[in-house]
Design an enzyme around this catalytic site. Structure first.
Site, short mmCIF file in Angstrom:
data_model
loop_
_atom_site.label_atom_id
_atom_site.label_comp_id
_atom_site.label_asym_id
_atom_site.label_seq_id
_atom_site.Cartn_x
_atom_site.Cartn_y
_atom_site.Cartn_z
N HIS A 59 0.70 -1.14 0.09
CA HIS A 59 -0.09 -0.08 0.03
C HIS A 59 0.79 1.30 0.11
CE1 HIS A 59 -3.73 -1.95 0.16
NE2 HIS A 59 -3.38 -2.77 1.26
N ARG A 84 7.28 -6.03 2.90
CA ARG A 84 5.69 -6.58 2.73
C ARG A 84 5.74 -6.54 1.19
NH1 ARG A 84 -0.29 -5.17 4.67
NH2 ARG A 84 0.11 -3.11 3.91
N ASP A 98 17.57 -11.53 -2.44
CA ASP A 98 18.94 -11.28 -2.96
C ASP A 98 19.23 -9.86 -2.57
OD1 ASP A 98 19.21 -13.67 -4.09
OD2 ASP A 98 19.00 -13.16 -6.03
N GLU A 163 -6.15 -12.71 6.55
CA GLU A 163 -7.28 -11.31 6.40
C GLU A 163 -8.46 -11.36 5.77
OE1 GLU A 163 -4.59 -8.31 5.01
OE2 GLU A 163 -3.53 -9.29 3.47
N ASP A 189 -8.96 -5.70 6.37
CA ASP A 189 -9.37 -6.40 5.10
C ASP A 189 -10.09 -7.67 5.71
OD1 ASP A 189 -7.99 -5.68 2.53
OD2 ASP A 189 -6.27 -5.77 3.62
#
Length: 267
Positions: A59, A84, A98, A163, A189
């Site tokens: 987001h 995230r 990586d 969620e 959510d």
């Protein structure tokens, strides 16, 4: 300053993941959401003493270069970066690992099969499917830590977000998946999926959250959640949350700025 020779560096294992180790010891970990998508702001937040900081790619306007820059900005601070991603695609997981991330938070996990796929994407063969090209990447200090591939799996930390009602229904199965270290309940959510868009405080949603946090806490996984309201955060902690996000950087600035303006306007 101590400087290691290339030979000494090469013998080193992958860096320990202090956040994962703390969860395994059962320690509370207080975190903050990072949504500025800017390394300067992220370094500021890393200097404040939170145990963990989310670099949000779902987001907030982040991509691989901005995530990498923020991982670099947090290097040397005790605050642990939790990346995230907007989705759990294998290629995206490979790229951020990586780049040096060790802990990932993946949204909208609704089944044990999905959780198993995510765990495999974070690990090298034979336990997983992660591509072994990290020698050219930041994660290995650009081939300075030759023992990385053999030791990295043990330091990977996977947090899955449950969620939706489907995720809640599959929670017990998700909790049995090897390679999942924590389950994060997404209140907003979840409330939306339950028909209460924008209101996770309704009793029906709160009861589902209470039950889910308790089930996670009773398992060998760590329970996580976000609550920027102090009283709500205390309630979630009492219900079993172990990695608890209690603030968001953009909200901290916005609230402080609005309060400052209001004091002067009202005065």
């Amino acid at each position: 300053m101590l400087r290691l020779t290339l030979t000494e560096e090469s013998a080193m294992p992958a860096p320990q993941n202090p956040f994962k180790a703390a969860l395994q010891r059962g320690e509370m970990q207080y975190g903050c959401w990072g949504a500025f998508a800017d390394p300067y702001a992220t370094e500021l937040m890393a200097s404040t003493g939170f145990d963990w900081l989310v670099i949000d790619g779902e987001h907030a306007p982040n991509d691989l270069p901005t995530i990498t820059a923020q991982l670099q900005a947090m290097h040397g601070y005790s605050t642990h970066p939790v990346v995230r991603l907007p989705m759990g695609e294998d290629w995206a997981i490979k790229q951020v690992l990586d780049a040096g991330a060790q802990t990932l938070l993946i949204p909208m996990v609704e089944s044990a099969d999905q959780a198993r796929d995510l765990a495999r994407a974070m690990r090298y063969p034979p336990a997983g499917i992660r591509g072994s090209g990290a020698m050219i990447a930041r994660a290995t200090m650009f081939a300075g830590v030759e023992n990385y591939v053999a030791t990295a799996d043990a330091q990977m930390c996977l947090l899955v977000q449950v969620e939706t009602r489907a995720g809640i229904d599959a929670l017990d199965e998700i909790l049995l998946v090897e390679g999942v270290d924590g389950v994060f309940i997404g209140p907003s959510d979840l409330a939306a999926d339950m028909g209460h868009l924008g209101d996770s405080d309704v009793p029906e949603v709160q009861e589902v959250i209470r039950n889910a946090l308790g089930r996670i806490a009773a398992s060998d996984k760590a329970a996580g959640i976000l609550a920027t309201d102090h009283e709500v955060a205390l309630r979630y902690r009492d219900w079993g949350a172990q990695f608890l996000a209690v603030a968001a950087d953009v909200l901290l600035l916005a609230q402080a700025a609005r309060a400052t303006v209001a004091r002067w306007r009202d005065g």
